[in-house]
Scaffold this motif. Structure first.
Motif, PDB file in Angstrom:
ATOM      1  N   LEU A 155       0.815  -1.213   0.000  1.00 17.12           N
ATOM      2  CA  LEU A 155       0.000   0.000   0.000  1.00 17.12           C
ATOM      3  C   LEU A 155       0.852   1.269   0.000  1.00 17.12           C
ATOM      4  O   LEU A 155       0.359   2.333  -0.391  1.00 17.12           O
ATOM      5  CB  LEU A 155      -0.957  -0.005   1.192  1.00 17.12           C
ATOM      6  N   ALA A 156       2.109   1.159   0.398  1.00 17.14           N
ATOM      7  CA  ALA A 156       2.996   2.320   0.316  1.00 17.14           C
ATOM      8  C   ALA A 156       3.195   2.725  -1.139  1.00 17.14           C
ATOM      9  O   ALA A 156       3.204   3.914  -1.475  1.00 17.14           O
ATOM     10  CB  ALA A 156       4.339   2.009   0.968  1.00 17.14           C
ATOM     11  N   ASP A 157       3.339   1.719  -2.020  1.00 15.82           N
ATOM     12  CA  ASP A 157       3.523   2.007  -3.450  1.00 15.82           C
ATOM     13  C   ASP A 157       2.200   2.222  -4.171  1.00 15.82           C
ATOM     14  O   ASP A 157       2.136   2.994  -5.139  1.00 15.82           O
ATOM     15  CB  ASP A 157       4.288   0.856  -4.118  1.00 15.82           C
ATOM     16  N   TYR A 158       1.150   1.529  -3.719  1.00 19.26           N
ATOM     17  CA  TYR A 158      -0.149   1.600  -4.400  1.00 19.26           C
ATOM     18  C   TYR A 158      -1.258   1.831  -3.368  1.00 19.26           C
ATOM     19  O   TYR A 158      -2.036   0.923  -3.051  1.00 19.26           O
ATOM     20  CB  TYR A 158      -0.383   0.323  -5.208  1.00 19.26           C
ATOM     21  N   PRO A 159      -1.332   3.061  -2.860  1.00 17.06           N
ATOM     22  CA  PRO A 159      -2.285   3.355  -1.779  1.00 17.06           C
ATOM     23  C   PRO A 159      -3.747   3.233  -2.192  1.00 17.06           C
ATOM     24  O   PRO A 159      -4.625   3.108  -1.319  1.00 17.06           O
ATOM     25  CB  PRO A 159      -1.936   4.805  -1.391  1.00 17.06           C
ATOM     26  N   GLN A 160      -4.041   3.275  -3.484  1.00 15.49           N
ATOM     27  CA  GLN A 160      -5.427   3.157  -3.945  1.00 15.49           C
ATOM     28  C   GLN A 160      -5.848   1.700  -4.157  1.00 15.49           C
ATOM     29  O   GLN A 160      -6.971   1.444  -4.598  1.00 15.49           O
ATOM     30  CB  GLN A 160      -5.614   3.930  -5.259  1.00 15.49           C
ATOM     31  N   SER A 161      -4.958   0.756  -3.860  1.00 17.02           N
ATOM     32  CA  SER A 161      -5.289  -0.660  -3.997  1.00 17.02           C
ATOM     33  C   SER A 161      -5.821  -1.201  -2.671  1.00 17.02           C
ATOM     34  O   SER A 161      -5.827  -0.497  -1.653  1.00 17.02           O
ATOM     35  CB  SER A 161      -4.045  -1.456  -4.428  1.00 17.02           C
ATOM     36  N   CYS A 162      -6.277  -2.453  -2.675  1.00 25.15           N
ATOM     37  CA  CYS A 162      -6.747  -3.097  -1.453  1.00 25.15           C
ATOM     38  C   CYS A 162      -6.127  -4.482  -1.348  1.00 25.15           C
ATOM     39  O   CYS A 162      -5.490  -4.966  -2.293  1.00 25.15           O
ATOM     40  CB  CYS A 162      -8.277  -3.176  -1.428  1.00 25.15           C
ATOM     41  N   VAL A 163      -6.300  -5.105  -0.202  1.00 23.45           N
ATOM     42  CA  VAL A 163      -5.674  -6.397   0.061  1.00 23.45           C
ATOM     43  C   VAL A 163      -6.718  -7.399   0.546  1.00 23.45           C
ATOM     44  O   VAL A 163      -7.492  -7.109   1.464  1.00 23.45           O
ATOM     45  CB  VAL A 163      -4.555  -6.274   1.113  1.00 23.45           C
ATOM     46  N   LEU A 164      -6.726  -8.567  -0.086  1.00 23.90           N
ATOM     47  CA  LEU A 164      -7.472  -9.732   0.391  1.00 23.90           C
ATOM     48  C   LEU A 164      -6.432 -10.704   0.924  1.00 23.90           C
ATOM     49  O   LEU A 164      -5.596 -11.199   0.168  1.00 23.90           O
ATOM     50  CB  LEU A 164      -8.266 -10.376  -0.758  1.00 23.90           C
TER      51      LEU A 164
END
Length: 255
Positions: free
Chosen positions: A57-66
């Motif tokens: 999320l540091a590199d891609y803050p607009q992404s999410c994690v499952l």
């Protein structure tokens, strides 16, 4: 078309950092959060996943994690699928066969996979439809095309929920192949098929985070993976993976 190479670099960095974290603690006494009849949940699972999430999320803050240990971020078009320790029981018992698994799904399609084995220092990576490698060495599925030549994993018994039917399936297939191997890590087993070391993996009960990254790697290496969801969310179900050459579907049929 989006180039996901930068995302793959982020995934590999996160996987290697998590792997180093796990390797450093491999010989320590592990704290058990939850002990199930066929599985173990460690405090390290959560700690490792948090480390991975921070990197992603540091590199891609607009992404999410499952993740196996919970989700992070708001629902987004870019979804990371994370298993911080695939092979937790092995890790807990001091068996050095486990890995960190990270996949990325973009608008519902798996686009990259990274599986890192910290004890062997082997990192399997692939972009969907692109080159696939282990430590930057190109890999490919085996050319074996008969069951008699094959080395396979066949899930059986209570660990995959199949009970007696699973035992019968195991016996049925084991009589047809050269060897059966059970690694205790789905992601590594499927990556081993991608690298030509094994030829098939069959499991009646598995979760998406166990195989998502390895699926991208296997398919990029010329193999096949079929997932049959058992729930509406498509998280749990059955998997059949192979090099695309041995007649696995036919070999699984029983009278």
């Amino acid at each position: 078309m989006t180039d996901y190479t930068p995302h793959l670099r982020t995934a590999e960095r996160a996987a290697r950092l998590a792997g180093a974290f796990l390797r450093q603690r491999f010989h320590e006494i592990k704290v058990v959060d939850e002990e199930l009849p066929t599985d173990i949940k460690l405090q390290l699972d959560k700690e490792c996943q948090l480390l991975i999430i921070r990197e992603l999320l540091a590199d891609y803050p607009q992404s999410c994690v499952l993740g196996e240990e919970g989700n992070a971020g708001e629902e987004a078009a870019l979804q990371w699928i994370v298993d911080p320790i695939d092979g937790t029981v092995n890790y807990f018992y001091g068996i050095p066969i486990f890995c960190v698994s990270i996949a990325l799904r973009a608008d519902g399609r798996l686009v990259l996979g990274c599986v890192y084995d910290p004890m062997q220092d082997e990192c399997f990576t692939a972009l969907a439809g692109g080159a696939v490698s282990c430590n930057e060495r190109l890999i490919r599925v085996s050319s074996r095309d008969t069951m008699a030549q094959a080395v396979v994993f066949i899930g059986h018994g209570r660990h995959d929920g199949s009970g007696e039917a699973g035992i019968r399936r195991f016996a049925h297939v084991s009589a047809q192949v050269r060897k059966i191997r059970i690694l205790g890590s789905a992601a590594l087993a499927i990556c081993y098929i991608a690298a030509g070391r094994m030829d098939a993996y069959v499991e009646g009960r598995i979760s998406l985070w166990d195989f998502a990254a390895a699926q991208v790697i296997l398919e990029a290496a010329g193999g096949v993976l079929e997932f049959s969801p058992a729930d509406a969310a498509g998280i749990k179900g059955a998997v059949m993976a192979w090099n695309g050459r041995i007649p696995l579907p036919e070999a699984l049929k029983m009278d």
